[in-house]
Motif scaffolding. Structure first.
Motif: not given
Lengths: 287, 697
Positions: B366-371, B391-392, B453-459
């Motif tokens: 998640x942290x990587x995707x956030x970046x 994310x972390x 955050x919600x989007x990244x987590x779901x993907x």
């Protein structure tokens, strides 16, 4: 009503319903379902009706005797009947009357609650029973054991004795429960409860426990392979307790957990197979 | 004519299933009765935790008689020229039990045949009703059935009695070892209360006398009204949603709401723990202050029974609430002693999905995707750091004592803890919102960081599930993938962006799985089409007509944030004649280009020969820039008006210019013109999907 009085009233009640009243099985057991009086008896077709107190050890629930509701060891009153009588639900509710409860003054509610026990390959469908909001019983129709569809099914009724007595005695802490007129729950259990927790959380040695698990497992497998049921099954119970101790110590990683469960499941399946093979040859009741 | 009533009396049916079971039982009856010519004026279904009821009004005694026509042998082998009856004739009569007067002669495809008119005697209603009852019971389907008796019949819970009355007559049948009768049971007060029902018309008044409210609607209304007035007595309002109200209404046959108070003195216990104990454990309603929406120290429980001795029941509920809340608080105090790092580290002991590792692994992804997303969307430094931090910490609460005890508080507790850990408000709010939306029309994350955050987590979860080969279908979706997909869509809608790099996001997300995803090249396409599917579903749930949903769903997945707005503009213009005109024109353009397998867009001005093509070229040049501008500013109304303006030039072009000119250079140039047009149209939607002439409803 004293703790011991509740036990004897329940024993009396279920005795009248035709149950064999048994002393607790003499092994360290995590839940009434693991007792051979339940797991090995729900298999096959032969009728069975029994009731017994099951002291249940769940190391992870231990709180060094400091929490009013959480215990390393609590007591279940287990009723197991195959096949279930048609009026079993009413029979259960009426058992509460035998404890002196005036049902009209209370509310009993059955709320969906199904369970699964991975190491036994067992599943049940049923409810938790609430008395004025307090969960006092699990009421379950056993559907599956060791992966076998049970035909006929058995009904399993598990009273949580501490909860029930707390309610009847109107107490807030289990340690305040009157066991009889003179002796309290605390007198009998508090020191043991603390010590069990000290051992489980602080003093147990995981490497020794892993060793024990391996020894119990290999001896269990050896015996079960010879078709010797009870001694073999008892080694499964020992393994299960050791596993629970390791778990409460946080010594089991996820991958190991899956692995341990499938090792115990294998022993459970072997035991179940012996029970079913014997049933074919033996016409006696399963008692 | 008599009324009919069937009551299946069971042990407690799970509350969430009662309404569906009621409907199934009634519909099965209805369906079976369609096969017969049996008249009745009305069918009603009722259900509660212990019974399923079907009531039929004014049922005829018998099925109506009917005639059917049976085709017999050809005339020429049945009757000779002199009118004499030949053997096939008499055999036909005999085998179908017909008389001479039932016979007629009819022509079929030029040849004459003997026909017999046969009387079908109507069956007795009793027989049909018995058949329908058995059918209705057998054809019930549940998410989890059980067995309990020697025939191993499966049902949701054990059937303990079957009442079937036709007027005052019991219809005999046996199902699951239970023989039908005219008995039922009232509210269990001190012991089972058996009631004899002499005829159907006694049923409803008699069960009511015995404290059974058989109608779901009535139970629901009782609870709603009583709860509102109890809550207002302590200056608050009860806090529940429709789904929970339904559950409670189906947990009680005679619901009696009562007020409880929480005696917690001045303890600082998070509201979410208190609310969770009240709702999830006690199946009761918290009460909130109407203005501040904060919990007040009361709640409403519902007793299955009368108000007699209610103070004893109240005492019990209050005690359980207090004990459970104190328990929760004990865990909360324990958790407060643990630093955030320890929680995050512990996640490496929690498996996320067997094939793709632990929750800690997920956190790292998640942290990587956030970046990645932050650079794609040019986030400010502050915003990027907030998202990465959220994310972390997002999953830290999963190993907290409180969430282990109250799993529904995942996320919510994370929000509470991160505040205690000194995280800023944006981060803690984002963590608390990460699991939203739980269902369609649920609230969405309100904060920007929460949305992403919600989007990244779901993907990430979708990618992990597809890589692990988790199956889903409309009937079976144990991991809730469809709900997650809909969540992605709803969040995309709420971002207000004109585009969101979803394709790249999926790509990048797959890469974060390293080698595990390598072998799964085709999974990316699967995820994209899965999300597109969910887009259509969400649009439909929002009231968009299916053809319009399809028209916008043809656009690239990155435009999902704008799909709803685009659809709404088309919906608003459905009655415009011009909309149909541009749809037709667009189809024509698309057909010509596709037929010619042409994909150039370069127009050579020097080759523009006819007046109409010159005009069209001018219109294209003028409108293209404007339309792009409008698309960028999401002014879809303006885009549509522009298309309306462009369209007449296209029509004139088609009327006066031959696209498929013999001269290749003219032909190509004209096709290029059309390609440009196609791009302009498709920057808004695929208009060929639209259905007109009221064909779509």
């Amino acid at each position: 009503m004293d703790f011991q009085e509740v036990v004897s009233k329940l024993e009396n009640y279920w005795k009248k319903q035709g149950c064999v009243i048994l002393p607790p099985f003499d092994e360290q057991i995590g839940a009434g379902t693991l007792s051979p009086y339940t797991f090995l008896k729900v298999l096959g077709k032969k009728p069975w009706a029994a009731a017994y107190v099951q002291p249940s050890r769940r190391p992870a629930d231990g709180r060094y005797g400091e929490n009013p509701n959480r215990l390393y060891l609590h007591h279940q009153f287990q009723v197991i009947i195959k096949p279930p009588p048609i009026d079993i639900k009413d029979l259960y509710i009426l058992s509460l009357k035998s404890l002196g409860l005036k049902l009209a003054k209370h509310e009993t509610k059955f709320i969906e609650d199904n369970w699964e026990t991975a190491i036994l390959g067992a599943q049940g469908v049923g409810w938790e029973v609430r008395l004025d909001g307090l969960e006092i019983t699990q009421f379950t129709y056993f559907q599956l054991a060791a992966g076998y569809d049970l035909k006929p099914v058995s009904v399993e009724i598990t009273y949580g004795l501490e909860r029930l007595v707390l309610f009847l005695q109107d107490k807030e802490s289990v340690y305040d429960i009157n066991w009889n007129e003179k002796v309290t729950y605390s007198d009998l259990r508090l020191d043991m409860e603390r010590e069990e927790c000290v051992y489980a959380f602080d003093e147990s040695e995981p490497s020794k426990l892993f060793e024990l698990f391996n020894i119990f497992e290999s001896e269990g497998l050896r015996i079960l392979e010879k078709g010797i049921l009870m001694p073999g099954y008892q080694y499964l119970l020992k393994c299960s307790h050791i596993f629970n101790l390791l778990d409460s110590r946080g010594a089991i990683s996820i991958t190991e957990r899956v692995n341990f469960i499938s090792r115990m499941r294998k022993m459970a399946s072997m035991a179940a197979k012996i029970v079913l093979e014997r049933e074919g040859k033996d016409e006696r009741l399963s008692v | 004519m008599r009324d009919f009533l069937c009551e299946i009396y069971t042990e407690e049916i799970p509350a969430k299933i009662v309404n569906d079971a009621t409907t199934q039982f009634k519909n099965n009856f209805k369906e079976k009765l369609k096969n017969f010519r049996l008249h009745y004026s009305e069918i009603q279904g009722f259900g509660s935790s212990k019974r399923l009821v079907v009531f039929l009004k004014d049922v005829s005694e018998k099925e109506e008689d009917a005639f059917i026509e049976i085709k017999g042998p050809p005339l020429k082998i049945s009757i000779d020229d002199s009118g004499g009856k030949l053997p096939p004739y008499s055999k036909f009569l005999e085998s179908n039990e017909l008389n001479e007067e039932d016979v007629s002669i009819k022509e079929v495809k030029g040849a004459k045949y003997i026909f017999g008119k046969k009387l079908l005697k109507g069956k007795e209603a009793k027989e049909i009703l018995k058949e329908a009852t058995l059918y209705a019971l057998k054809e019930m389907h549940f998410p989890k059935s059980m067995r309990w008796e020697e025939n191993n019949v499966e049902f949701i819970r054990p059937i303990r009695n079957i009442l079937i009355l036709f007027g005052n007559e019991v219809i005999d049948l046996t199902y699951a070892g239970v023989k039908s009768n005219n008995l039922t049971f009232g509210l269990f007060i001190d012991s089972p209360v058996q009631i004899k029902i002499n005829s159907v018309n006694e049923y409803f008044p008699k069960i009511k006398e015995n404290y059974i409210i058989i109608s779901f609607g009535d139970r629901k209304k009782t609870i709603e009204q009583r709860s509102a007035s109890l809550a207002s007595s302590v200056k608050g309002i009860p806090d529940y949603n429709e789904e929970f109200l339904e559950e409670v209404a189906n947990m009680n046959e005679y619901p009696t709401p009562f007020l409880c108070s929480l005696k917690l003195k001045d303890m600082k216990i998070p509201d979410c723990i208190v609310a969770s104990v009240i709702k999830d454990q006690l199946k009761s309603f918290p009460i909130i202050d109407a203005r501040s929406k904060k919990l007040i120290p009361y709640f409403i429980s519902v007793r299955d029974g009368t108000s007699d001795f209610i103070e004893i029941v109240r005492e019990g509920y209050q005690r359980v609430a207090r004990a459970r809340i104190l328990d929760g608080n004990f865990f909360f105090e324990e958790d407060k002693k643990i630093p955030s790092e320890n929680f995050v580290e512990k996640l490496s002991e929690v498996i996320f999905l067997k094939e793709v590792g632990t929750v800690k692994d997920k956190t790292d992804r998640l942290v990587k995707i956030a970046e990645f997303l932050s650079s794609e969307l040019n986030f400010s430094n502050e915003k990027r750091e907030n998202l990465k931090r959220a994310c972390y910490l997002s999953k830290a609460d999963l190993v907290s004592n409180v969430v282990r005890e109250f799993p529904d508080l995942q996320g919510t507790m994370g929000g509470v803890y991160s505040k205690l850990w000194g995280e800023n408000n944006e981060v803690s709010v984002a963590i608390s919102e990460q699991y939203l939306p739980h269902f369609t029309d649920d609230s969405l994350p309100g904060s920007s960081t929460g949305k992403f955050l919600s989007l990244i987590d779901k993907i990430d979860t979708l990618a992990a599930s597809f890589i692990s080969g988790i199956e889903y279908s409309s009937s079976k979706d144990p991991f809730g993938l469809r709900r997650l997909g809909s969540g992605v869509v709803q969040i995309a809608f709420s971002t207000g962006l004109d585009r969101l790099p979803i394709e790249k996001l999926i790509d990048f997300s797959m890469d974060t799985f390293g080698n595990k995803a390598k072998k799964e090249e085709n999974k990316k396409g699967e995820i994209i089409s899965f999300i597109k599917d969910r887009t259509s579903a969400v649009l439909k749930e929002k009231g968009i007509r299916y053809d319009i949903a399809n028209a916008v769903s043809c656009l690239h997945i990155d435009f999902i944030p704008t799909f709803l707005m685009r659809s709404e503009v088309i919906m608003a213009h459905l009655k415009d004649e011009k909309l149909e005109v541009i749809s037709t024109t667009y189809k024509r353009i698309k057909n010509i280009i596709e037929k010619a397998k042409f994909n150039e867009i370069k127009v050579d001005e020097k080759l523009l020969f006819e007046k109409a093509e010159n005009e069209l070229y001018k219109v294209i040049c003028e409108s293209k820039g404007k339309i792009d501008e409008f698309i960028d500013s999401k002014d879809y109304e303006a885009v549509l008006s522009m298309l309306y303006i462009v369209e007449p030039a296209v029509r004139t072009f088609f009327d006066s210019v031959l696209v498929m000119d013999e001269d290749e250079s003219f032909r190509y140039n004209r096709l290029s013109l059309l390609s440009n047009l196609r791009i302009i149209f498709e920057s808004f939607a695929d208009f060929s999907q639209l259905v007109f002439d009221n064909k779509a409803i």
